[in-house]
Design a protein around this motif. Structure first.
Motif, PDB file in Angstrom:
ATOM      1  N   ARG B   2      -3.167   6.183   5.406  1.00  0.00           N
ATOM      2  CA  ARG B   2      -1.716   6.078   5.421  1.00  0.00           C
ATOM      3  C   ARG B   2      -1.293   4.701   5.916  1.00  0.00           C
ATOM      4  NH1 ARG B   2       1.426  10.756   8.334  1.00  0.00           N
ATOM      5  NH2 ARG B   2       0.630  11.930   6.553  1.00  0.00           N
ATOM      6  N   ARG B   3      -2.035   4.221   6.933  1.00  0.00           N
ATOM      7  CA  ARG B   3      -1.689   2.915   7.463  1.00  0.00           C
ATOM      8  C   ARG B   3      -1.875   1.843   6.371  1.00  0.00           C
ATOM      9  NH1 ARG B   3      -4.492   1.163  12.893  1.00  0.00           N
ATOM     10  NH2 ARG B   3      -3.379   2.970  13.661  1.00  0.00           N
ATOM     11  N   ALA B   4      -2.941   1.990   5.622  1.00  0.00           N
ATOM     12  CA  ALA B   4      -3.200   1.021   4.557  1.00  0.00           C
ATOM     13  C   ALA B   4      -2.056   1.027   3.539  1.00  0.00           C
ATOM     14  CB  ALA B   4      -4.526   1.357   3.861  1.00  0.00           C
ATOM     15  N   ARG B   5      -1.573   2.235   3.221  1.00  0.00           N
ATOM     16  CA  ARG B   5      -0.496   2.331   2.238  1.00  0.00           C
ATOM     17  C   ARG B   5       0.783   1.689   2.775  1.00  0.00           C
ATOM     18  NH1 ARG B   5       0.214   7.993  -0.465  1.00  0.00           N
ATOM     19  NH2 ARG B   5      -1.885   7.458  -1.096  1.00  0.00           N
ATOM     20  N   LEU B   6       1.042   1.966   4.063  1.00  0.00           N
ATOM     21  CA  LEU B   6       2.221   1.407   4.697  1.00  0.00           C
ATOM     22  C   LEU B   6       2.144  -0.120   4.694  1.00  0.00           C
ATOM     23  CD1 LEU B   6       4.437   3.236   5.867  1.00  0.00           C
ATOM     24  CD2 LEU B   6       3.720   2.480   8.140  1.00  0.00           C
ATOM     25  N   LEU B   7       0.943  -0.608   5.010  1.00  0.00           N
ATOM     26  CA  LEU B   7       0.716  -2.050   5.031  1.00  0.00           C
ATOM     27  C   LEU B   7       0.946  -2.632   3.630  1.00  0.00           C
ATOM     28  CD1 LEU B   7      -0.359  -4.016   7.279  1.00  0.00           C
ATOM     29  CD2 LEU B   7      -2.506  -3.997   6.008  1.00  0.00           C
ATOM     30  N   ARG B   9       2.792  -1.394   1.284  1.00  0.00           N
ATOM     31  CA  ARG B   9       4.203  -1.394   0.921  1.00  0.00           C
ATOM     32  C   ARG B   9       4.946  -2.529   1.619  1.00  0.00           C
ATOM     33  NH1 ARG B   9       7.209   4.185   1.386  1.00  0.00           N
ATOM     34  NH2 ARG B   9       5.609   4.755  -0.138  1.00  0.00           N
TER      35      ARG B   9
END
Lengths: 302, 297
Positions: B2-7, B9
């Motif tokens: 999730r953190r990777a996705r947030l990053l 985005r």
């Protein structure tokens, strides 16, 4: 009954076909064949402004003069430098921006609106804007560098040979990127989602998908973009006219500016026409190569 | 994950903002320049957020009233900037020509493209290739012959000259674009209309044209843009404000080293308004039309 009606209908269709096609064909023919013949004939004669009534036949002299001139070599060298810089930049930037535009966020929607702007305004207008930005006494570029402490006095970017060509290149890419990104966006949106899903199921990561799905499927679009951008780069004129006037010391005098110069500044129409024929021939050769490439590409794709 | 996705985005938004800045900065710079007095523009380093605002530059272009602090720079200078006052008539010229070119493309281009996409007739292939290949002549190479043709037709410095030349340049593209597009439309409905006694032209107007409205809009938009943007030909075949278009007027005003920057900024802003409005209105059609054509194989 039918045997009689059919030829009559076909005759009517043919008449309709020519009636609708000929206006376009004739218009195009008038503005193609005459200019072509004119250029060919003029290029074989000595036609200069100060002797308008005497146009002796000189054979290939104009061609030889043009090709031997040092301007010819330097104009082509500048054109090639320009094209070699502009085409990859416009293509890669367009590809990257298309990915940003393809998102579903609000930012993407907003970018979609703004991206068209440089494309929409006339090229001379964008040239004027960029000439101001790089201006030596009030330009924003100098202002920004100065504010950041990178330079301690304003630099005349457009009057130094190397930086002048770079400035024009920068303005050109800014103007061209919207079209390349819109074309890439169109091609991206045409890729069916299933292909991405399948690749993902096969365990491909983001880079794997990019390399195995996106890039191969976008190859035809890339080819069109590269060819179109090369042509546009070779015939660039508007930007040079308003940004540098071909200067400094001819450093931004690309081939079509050289042609403009021979015709409308030096008024040597014979040499100008010879140059025009050579430029047209170069473009045709270029297009043939491109068509060959495109055809092999299609075979590859099917 | 999730953190990777947030990053991802966040990075995407950052890049998006950078691109927006890259695209918009020059527009904002000119717009800001047009509402400042000249003295402010020469400040080193520049004021990124303008403090002294004025409508003087606009007033000059619209009414001819000289901006304050302008006369002192000399008579020659005032006379040079006088050219900027041609911006409004030039805008009218540009719009008239560009609209005529768009209409010509819609009428002639649509009819020819429909025929090329549906009817078989002798020479169809070579005529089609000829029209498309005509675009291979480099513009600078045909400038003088074009001038001679226009002169022979008695059309120098008239709208008609520009409409003709711009149509010659845009029609091949319109015909190509629309032919590809029409080929994608299944012929069933128009065939029904033809059986019912419609002529080809009626079938085109009543059945095909309404179905292909996005492509027609895109064609109109592209040809309008080309015509409005053209500079070299407008430069060669126009000579007075009777037919000079806005790119010519602005370029002639701007390449003069003595010209007032603020006043030219006004003409630049005015020039950008119609195509920008046009691009906004036709934005969806342009992308949709392009998507349809790039997906045609």
């Amino acid at each position: 009954m039918r045997l009689v009606a059919l030829p009559r209908r076909r005759y009517r269709e043919a008449r309709y076909a020519y009636a609708t096609v000929l206006p376009v064909v004739l218009l195009v023919a008038l503005f193609t064949i005459y200019p072509l013949l004119f250029a060919l004939i003029t290029s074989l004669r000595e036609v200069v402004l100060y002797r308008p009534w005497s146009q002796p036949f000189v054979g290939l002299k104009n061609y030889l003069d043009v090709v031997r001139s040092e301007f010819f070599a330097s104009a082509w060298a500048h054109t090639l430098t320009f094209v070699v810089g502009a085409v990859p930049l416009a293509t890669v930037l367009g590809f990257a921006i298309a990915h940003l535009l393809n998102g579903r966020s609000r930012l993407a929607a907003w970018l979609n609106v703004t991206i068209l702007l440089p494309w929409a305004i006339p090229t001379v207008i964008s040239g004027i804007i960029w000439a101001w930005i790089f201006n030596s006494s009030y330009g924003a570029f100098n202002g920004a560098l100065y504010s950041l402490g990178l330079i301690d006095s304003y630099v005349p970017w457009l009057s130094r040979p190397r930086s002048a060509l770079l400035c024009v290149l920068f303005a050109h890419v800014w103007k061209e990127v919207p079209l390349t990104s819109i074309l890439y966006l169109a091609a991206l949106q045409a890729i069916p989602d299933e292909l991405y899903d399948a690749a993902r199921v096969d365990g491909a990561g983001t880079l794997g998908i990019l390399r195995r799905v996106t890039v191969p499927l976008l190859l035809p679009t890339t080819l069109i973009i590269v060819v179109y951008e090369t042509m546009v780069g070779i015939v660039t004129f508007d930007l040079l006219y308003v940004m540098t006037g071909g200067g400094p010391a001819g450093a931004t005098s690309l081939i079509s500016y050289y042609l403009y110069n021979s015709m409308f500044v030096a008024y040597n129409f014979g040499q100008g026409a010879a140059l025009a024929v050579l430029l047209a021939a170069a473009l045709v050769v270029f297009i043939l190569v491109y068509m060959r490439l495109l055809r092999s590409e299609e075979i590859y794709a099917t | 994950m999730r953190r990777a996705r947030l990053l991802g985005r966040g990075l995407g938004s950052l890049l998006g903002l950078l691109v927006a800045a890259y695209i918009l900065a020059p527009f904002l710079w000119v717009a800001a320049s047009s509402i400042q007095p000249e003295k402010e523009l020469f400040r080193v380093p520049p004021r990124w957020i303008p403090r002294v605002l004025t409508a003087d530059n606009y007033r000059f272009v619209f009414t001819g009233q000289f901006p304050a602090g302008y006369e002192e720079t000399g008579i020659a200078r005032g006379r040079i900037s006088e050219k900027a006052r041609d911006a409004l008539p030039a805008l009218r010229n540009s719009t008239m020509v560009a609209v005529s070119v768009a209409v010509t493309n819609l009428v002639l281009g649509t009819m020819a493209a429909y025929t090329f996409s549906r009817l078989r007739f002798r020479g169809a292939g070579s005529l089609y290739t000829f029209v498309l290949a005509s675009r291979l002549l480099p513009p600078m190479a045909v400038a003088i012959p074009y001038y001679l043709i226009v002169n022979r037709l008695g059309l120098l410095d008239r709208y008609a000259a520009l409409v003709l030349i711009h149509s010659v340049f845009t029609l091949p593209f319109s015909v190509w674009f629309l032919t590809l597009y029409f080929r994608r439309v299944p012929p069933d409905m128009e065939e029904a209309a033809l059986v019912d006694g419609c002529t080809r032209l009626q079938a085109l107007l009543r059945v095909v044209a309404p179905m292909t409205a996005p492509a027609l809009a895109a064609t109109a938009a592209f040809s309008f843009m080309f015509s409005y943007n053209d500079f070299p030909f407008a430069l060669f075949v126009t000579s007075t404000i009777r037919s000079q278009t806005i790119p010519v007027i602005v370029a002639n005003t701007a390449i003069n080293p003595d010209v007032s920057f603020g006043v030219v900024a006004v003409t630049v802003v005015l020039t950008m308004l119609p195509p920008v409005a046009f691009a906004m209105i036709f934005r969806n059609y342009i992308t949709r039309g392009l998507i349809a054509v790039t997906t045609t194989r």
